[in-house]
Design an enzyme around this catalytic site. Structure first.
Site: not given
Ligand code: SF4
Length: 282
Positions: A122, A221, A266
């Site tokens: 990201e 994550s 997620s």
């Protein structure tokens, strides 16, 4: 269990749309450049459906290429198009917003700071977008890195800040406190997504009344790791990927009266359910 544990809307949309794309285009190859979401179980499930996760797109193939929820540098998307792939862009709308704000700051001539993990996809994509408009764009993983830019900040005077969607609010607060005496003009966009803020707030509340918090999700994550970091400051916290990992903490679990469970954006529902079932058995 925290109410908002598990898939956020951006992840849900990415996973469901990718499966739908494959279903509707059975004969075509469907590629995802990089992991669609940070969860190996979901990646395996996609592979079983014929959806291929790759680090690099093949040169002599055709098909559909998915842009994952983290987004992607514009150069990579251009490359997909020039190689002849059909592109399905599943960048989360909240991530798109951060990219737009970073670009806006760069265009307005601010010294741009992107708070986040430099290697996270990201952040790589936000950085690449902003860099198209200015060289004064820096990724800041921690306050120490920011301090090394003190002279540049003083010189530039106008500082703009965005933050990775899954970061902790405490980090943004720390950075703003440091910048206030240095910058003449400071423009801050709190781009932590609502799903992340809500998940963190709920988990904090739950942790206040729990002897033990179990955080479920991939160690890769970012939002899951931050949840575990935040809760560690409040009560005993363990970060596990699946119910199998609970065995390691058997003693701690058995002596805890109130156990709270939360999960990253997620983490699929079935993995959370298995954790709850195993905790109940203990
Ligand atoms: S965590 Fe937030 S930004 Fe990331 S995919 Fe989910 S809703 Fe979008």
């Amino acid at each position: 269990m925290a109410q908002s544990a598990g898939f956020c809307y951006g992840v849900k949309r990415a996973v469901e749309t990718t499966k739908k794309v494959k279903l509707e285009n059975g004969s075509k190859n469907v590629w995802v450049l990089g992991e669609l979401i940070h969860n190996s179980h979901v990646i395996k499930e996609l592979e079983e459906l014929g959806i291929m996760t790759v680090d690099k797109l093949p040169d002599k193939e055709e098909g559909i290429c998915i842009v994952r929820s983290h987004g992607m540098p514009p150069q990579n998307i251009d490359e997909m198009i020039s190689k002849g792939f059909e592109v399905v862009d599943l960048t989360c709308l909240d991530v798109k917003k951060v990219q737009q704000k970073a670009v806006q700051l760069a265009k307005e001539g601010f010294f741009v700071l992107i708070l986040g993990k430099p290697s996270h996809p990201e952040v790589v994509a936000i950085n690449a977008n902003a860099k198209l408009h200015s060289d004064d764009v820096y990724v800041i993983p921690d306050i120490e890195t920011l301090k090394t830019l003190k002279d540049k900040i003083k010189q530039h005077k106008r500082v703009g800040v965005v933050i990775q969607t899954t970061q902790k609010l405490e980090f943004l607060e720390e950075v703003v406190t440091y910048l206030v005496p240095l910058a003449l003009e400071l423009k801050v966009f709190n781009t932590i997504c609502q799903s992340t803020s809500k998940r963190q707030e709920e988990a904090k509340e739950l942790a206040k009344n729990s002897d033990l918090m179990v955080v479920v999700g991939s160690k890769k994550s970012a939002n899951t790791t931050h949840l575990a970091e935040i809760l560690t400051g409040i009560t005993n916290t363990v970060h596990i990927e699946t119910s199998d990992d609970l065995d390691e903490y058997k003693e701690l679990i058995e002596k805890s009266q109130n156990i709270g469970v939360t999960a990253g954006a997620s983490t699929p529902d079935n993995i959370i359910k298995n954790v709850i079932t195993k905790l109940e058995k203990y």
